[in-house]
Design a protein around this motif. Sequence first.
Motif, PDB file in Angstrom:
ATOM      1  N   LYS A  84       0.804  -1.217   0.000  1.00 42.15           N
ATOM      2  CA  LYS A  84       0.000   0.000   0.000  1.00 42.15           C
ATOM      3  C   LYS A  84       0.843   1.276   0.000  1.00 42.15           C
ATOM      4  O   LYS A  84       0.386   2.328  -0.461  1.00 42.15           O
ATOM      5  CB  LYS A  84      -0.946   0.014   1.211  1.00 42.15           C
ATOM      6  CG  LYS A  84      -2.102  -0.969   1.100  1.00 42.15           C
ATOM      7  CD  LYS A  84      -3.052  -0.829   2.280  1.00 42.15           C
ATOM      8  CE  LYS A  84      -4.280  -1.702   2.117  1.00 42.15           C
ATOM      9  NZ  LYS A  84      -5.227  -1.574   3.261  1.00 42.15           N
ATOM     10  N   SER A  85       2.055   1.202   0.523  1.00 42.01           N
ATOM     11  CA  SER A  85       2.888   2.408   0.594  1.00 42.01           C
ATOM     12  C   SER A  85       3.747   2.611  -0.643  1.00 42.01           C
ATOM     13  O   SER A  85       4.423   3.638  -0.764  1.00 42.01           O
ATOM     14  CB  SER A  85       3.793   2.350   1.832  1.00 42.01           C
ATOM     15  OG  SER A  85       4.686   1.251   1.777  1.00 42.01           O
ATOM     16  N   ARG A  86       3.728   1.657  -1.573  1.00 50.77           N
ATOM     17  CA  ARG A  86       4.493   1.826  -2.808  1.00 50.77           C
ATOM     18  C   ARG A  86       3.936   2.985  -3.628  1.00 50.77           C
ATOM     19  O   ARG A  86       2.737   3.094  -3.831  1.00 50.77           O
ATOM     20  CB  ARG A  86       4.450   0.549  -3.646  1.00 50.77           C
ATOM     21  CG  ARG A  86       5.318   0.623  -4.901  1.00 50.77           C
ATOM     22  CD  ARG A  86       4.672  -0.074  -6.078  1.00 50.77           C
ATOM     23  NE  ARG A  86       3.426   0.533  -6.477  1.00 50.77           N
ATOM     24  CZ  ARG A  86       3.319   1.573  -7.317  1.00 50.77           C
ATOM     25  NH1 ARG A  86       4.400   2.145  -7.812  1.00 50.77           N
ATOM     26  NH2 ARG A  86       2.137   2.050  -7.639  1.00 50.77           N
ATOM     27  N   ARG A  87       4.800   3.860  -4.072  1.00 53.89           N
ATOM     28  CA  ARG A  87       4.408   4.995  -4.889  1.00 53.89           C
ATOM     29  C   ARG A  87       5.192   4.970  -6.201  1.00 53.89           C
ATOM     30  O   ARG A  87       6.312   4.470  -6.262  1.00 53.89           O
ATOM     31  CB  ARG A  87       4.742   6.324  -4.191  1.00 53.89           C
ATOM     32  CG  ARG A  87       4.046   6.572  -2.868  1.00 53.89           C
ATOM     33  CD  ARG A  87       2.626   7.108  -3.051  1.00 53.89           C
ATOM     34  NE  ARG A  87       1.664   6.031  -3.188  1.00 53.89           N
ATOM     35  CZ  ARG A  87       0.498   6.140  -3.799  1.00 53.89           C
ATOM     36  NH1 ARG A  87       0.140   7.285  -4.361  1.00 53.89           N
ATOM     37  NH2 ARG A  87      -0.315   5.133  -3.858  1.00 53.89           N
ATOM     38  N   SER A  88       4.637   5.528  -7.246  1.00 59.36           N
ATOM     39  CA  SER A  88       5.377   5.756  -8.475  1.00 59.36           C
ATOM     40  C   SER A  88       6.241   6.996  -8.264  1.00 59.36           C
ATOM     41  O   SER A  88       5.718   8.106  -8.121  1.00 59.36           O
ATOM     42  CB  SER A  88       4.427   5.958  -9.659  1.00 59.36           C
ATOM     43  OG  SER A  88       3.731   4.762  -9.947  1.00 59.36           O
ATOM     44  N   VAL A  89       7.537   6.802  -8.214  1.00 58.30           N
ATOM     45  CA  VAL A  89       8.464   7.899  -7.921  1.00 58.30           C
ATOM     46  C   VAL A  89       8.909   8.551  -9.219  1.00 58.30           C
ATOM     47  O   VAL A  89       9.355   7.873 -10.151  1.00 58.30           O
ATOM     48  CB  VAL A  89       9.680   7.372  -7.135  1.00 58.30           C
ATOM     49  CG1 VAL A  89      10.753   8.450  -6.997  1.00 58.30           C
ATOM     50  CG2 VAL A  89       9.242   6.887  -5.755  1.00 58.30           C
ATOM     51  N   ARG A  90       8.802   9.870  -9.277  1.00 54.73           N
ATOM     52  CA  ARG A  90       9.220  10.617 -10.466  1.00 54.73           C
ATOM     53  C   ARG A  90      10.243  11.702 -10.126  1.00 54.73           C
ATOM     54  O   ARG A  90      10.532  12.552 -10.948  1.00 54.73           O
ATOM     55  CB  ARG A  90       7.986  11.234 -11.145  1.00 54.73           C
ATOM     56  CG  ARG A  90       7.014  10.180 -11.682  1.00 54.73           C
ATOM     57  CD  ARG A  90       5.782  10.809 -12.307  1.00 54.73           C
ATOM     58  NE  ARG A  90       4.886   9.796 -12.870  1.00 54.73           N
ATOM     59  CZ  ARG A  90       3.963   9.127 -12.183  1.00 54.73           C
ATOM     60  NH1 ARG A  90       3.818   9.361 -10.869  1.00 54.73           N
ATOM     61  NH2 ARG A  90       3.196   8.236 -12.775  1.00 54.73           N
ATOM     62  N   ARG A  91      10.766  11.636  -8.915  1.00 58.44           N
ATOM     63  CA  ARG A  91      11.821  12.555  -8.482  1.00 58.44           C
ATOM     64  C   ARG A  91      12.927  11.714  -7.861  1.00 58.44           C
ATOM     65  O   ARG A  91      12.739  11.097  -6.816  1.00 58.44           O
ATOM     66  CB  ARG A  91      11.279  13.563  -7.463  1.00 58.44           C
ATOM     67  CG  ARG A  91      10.227  14.507  -8.035  1.00 58.44           C
ATOM     68  CD  ARG A  91       9.371  15.111  -6.938  1.00 58.44           C
ATOM     69  NE  ARG A  91      10.166  15.798  -5.932  1.00 58.44           N
ATOM     70  CZ  ARG A  91       9.705  16.124  -4.719  1.00 58.44           C
ATOM     71  NH1 ARG A  91       8.466  15.787  -4.364  1.00 58.44           N
ATOM     72  NH2 ARG A  91      10.471  16.751  -3.864  1.00 58.44           N
ATOM     73  N   PHE A  92      14.065  11.658  -8.551  1.00 55.89           N
ATOM     74  CA  PHE A  92      15.152  10.786  -8.134  1.00 55.89           C
ATOM     75  C   PHE A  92      16.398  11.568  -7.742  1.00 55.89           C
ATOM     76  O   PHE A  92      16.698  12.624  -8.310  1.00 55.89           O
ATOM     77  CB  PHE A  92      15.526   9.821  -9.272  1.00 55.89           C
ATOM     78  CG  PHE A  92      14.478   8.802  -9.588  1.00 55.89           C
ATOM     79  CD1 PHE A  92      14.416   7.604  -8.890  1.00 55.89           C
ATOM     80  CD2 PHE A  92      13.540   9.031 -10.589  1.00 55.89           C
ATOM     81  CE1 PHE A  92      13.447   6.654  -9.176  1.00 55.89           C
ATOM     82  CE2 PHE A  92      12.574   8.089 -10.898  1.00 55.89           C
ATOM     83  CZ  PHE A  92      12.519   6.891 -10.187  1.00 55.89           C
ATOM     84  N   SER A  93      17.131  10.999  -6.800  1.00 54.29           N
ATOM     85  CA  SER A  93      18.455  11.502  -6.465  1.00 54.29           C
ATOM     86  C   SER A  93      19.420  11.057  -7.566  1.00 54.29           C
ATOM     87  O   SER A  93      19.261   9.964  -8.123  1.00 54.29           O
ATOM     88  CB  SER A  93      18.901  10.935  -5.112  1.00 54.29           C
ATOM     89  OG  SER A  93      20.277  11.108  -4.929  1.00 54.29           O
ATOM     90  N   PRO A  94      20.417  11.867  -7.905  1.00 54.04           N
ATOM     91  CA  PRO A  94      21.386  11.448  -8.940  1.00 54.04           C
ATOM     92  C   PRO A  94      22.321  10.340  -8.481  1.00 54.04           C
ATOM     93  O   PRO A  94      23.036   9.749  -9.292  1.00 54.04           O
ATOM     94  CB  PRO A  94      22.156  12.747  -9.223  1.00 54.04           C
ATOM     95  CG  PRO A  94      22.053  13.541  -7.963  1.00 54.04           C
ATOM     96  CD  PRO A  94      20.679  13.239  -7.421  1.00 54.04           C
ATOM     97  N   GLU A  95      22.325  10.024  -7.183  1.00 60.10           N
ATOM     98  CA  GLU A  95      23.228   9.018  -6.635  1.00 60.10           C
ATOM     99  C   GLU A  95      22.948   7.644  -7.228  1.00 60.10           C
ATOM    100  O   GLU A  95      21.799   7.211  -7.351  1.00 60.10           O
ATOM    101  CB  GLU A  95      23.048   8.969  -5.115  1.00 60.10           C
ATOM    102  CG  GLU A  95      23.892   7.929  -4.416  1.00 60.10           C
ATOM    103  CD  GLU A  95      23.570   7.832  -2.938  1.00 60.10           C
ATOM    104  OE1 GLU A  95      24.174   6.978  -2.274  1.00 60.10           O
ATOM    105  OE2 GLU A  95      22.699   8.599  -2.455  1.00 60.10           O
ATOM    106  N   CYS A  96      24.008   6.923  -7.613  1.00 60.22           N
ATOM    107  CA  CYS A  96      23.870   5.570  -8.150  1.00 60.22           C
ATOM    108  C   CYS A  96      23.578   4.580  -7.025  1.00 60.22           C
ATOM    109  O   CYS A  96      24.049   4.744  -5.896  1.00 60.22           O
ATOM    110  CB  CYS A  96      25.144   5.152  -8.884  1.00 60.22           C
ATOM    111  SG  CYS A  96      25.363   5.972 -10.475  1.00 60.22           S
ATOM    112  N   VAL A  97      22.845   3.572  -7.339  1.00 61.71           N
ATOM    113  CA  VAL A  97      22.549   2.509  -6.380  1.00 61.71           C
ATOM    114  C   VAL A  97      23.778   1.619  -6.236  1.00 61.71           C
ATOM    115  O   VAL A  97      24.427   1.261  -7.230  1.00 61.71           O
ATOM    116  CB  VAL A  97      21.328   1.678  -6.828  1.00 61.71           C
ATOM    117  CG1 VAL A  97      21.087   0.507  -5.895  1.00 61.71           C
ATOM    118  CG2 VAL A  97      20.091   2.571  -6.907  1.00 61.71           C
ATOM    119  N   ASP A  98      24.089   1.248  -5.017  1.00 57.36           N
ATOM    120  CA  ASP A  98      25.252   0.415  -4.739  1.00 57.36           C
ATOM    121  C   ASP A  98      25.152  -0.924  -5.480  1.00 57.36           C
ATOM    122  O   ASP A  98      24.071  -1.506  -5.594  1.00 57.36           O
ATOM    123  CB  ASP A  98      25.337   0.161  -3.228  1.00 57.36           C
ATOM    124  CG  ASP A  98      26.561  -0.662  -2.855  1.00 57.36           C
ATOM    125  OD1 ASP A  98      27.656  -0.096  -2.783  1.00 57.36           O
ATOM    126  OD2 ASP A  98      26.404  -1.880  -2.640  1.00 57.36           O
TER     127      ASP A  98
END
Length: 279
Positions: A84-98
Amino acid sequence: MLDFIIDETRCIQCGECAADCPVSIIDMDGGLPRIPEHRESYCIGCQHCLAVCPTAALSILGKDPDQSARILPPSPGALENLIKSRRSVRRFSPECVDGKVLDRLMDVVAHAPTGKNQRNLRFTLVDDRDVMEEIRVRTMEGIRKAVADDSLPDGMEFFAKMVAPYDQGRDIIYRKAPHMIIASAPRDSAAPDADPFIALSYFELMAHSLGLGTVWCGFARWALQSVVPELGRALGIPADHRSMYAMMFGYPAVQYARTVQRDVSGVYRVCLADLEGGR
């Protein structure tokens, strides 16, 4: 070879492996489980037999049952909150995922179900931010050229409206996400239309649990398939893959404080009268 091995010191001859085999190729003749040689070709590699064995007595396909994790079901409340808390995110940090986080995500998505357990999906993963930026630039160059040449495919004229916002710093297609994953399936798969979506659903829920944001991206799918197909081919998506879908992901630049409230709709409960009327 299936490399089907039974540890006789552990096997309690319960027969669960034979009873649970989806293609019924395991028998209990002689007391211990076995797969007759003439049935081996019917195995779909699901490893149900390994998973259901209560004493870890069974090995197949070279897998050591002691290396499989014990099942620890999440609480219904925790799983409900995750969904229920999952959202479609359209604002991202430029940081790469580990990289270790990405490896964990891909390990989990490998467990998504596929038609007939064929597991022939291809995951096209963009884990390099510079590569993602090049995809972004080349996509917009292709759209810009198609607009100038009046060659946008029918029904996709809306891409023309994305050029001006892009020039102003707004990335409507890729949302400036640092990463993208595309799931695709061969057209001759058992379920080519469903498999990519099932896999990406697993991916996004696991990503959410790890603090990442995701967004299903139809714009990217249409652009790579129809507007700049040469770019789609450059990404290595096989020509015989009929179905594909793209998902942007990365660390979110937004934090949501609560779930939303939605009413259940579109549920039709079948009754006996429905079945009788269909006779």
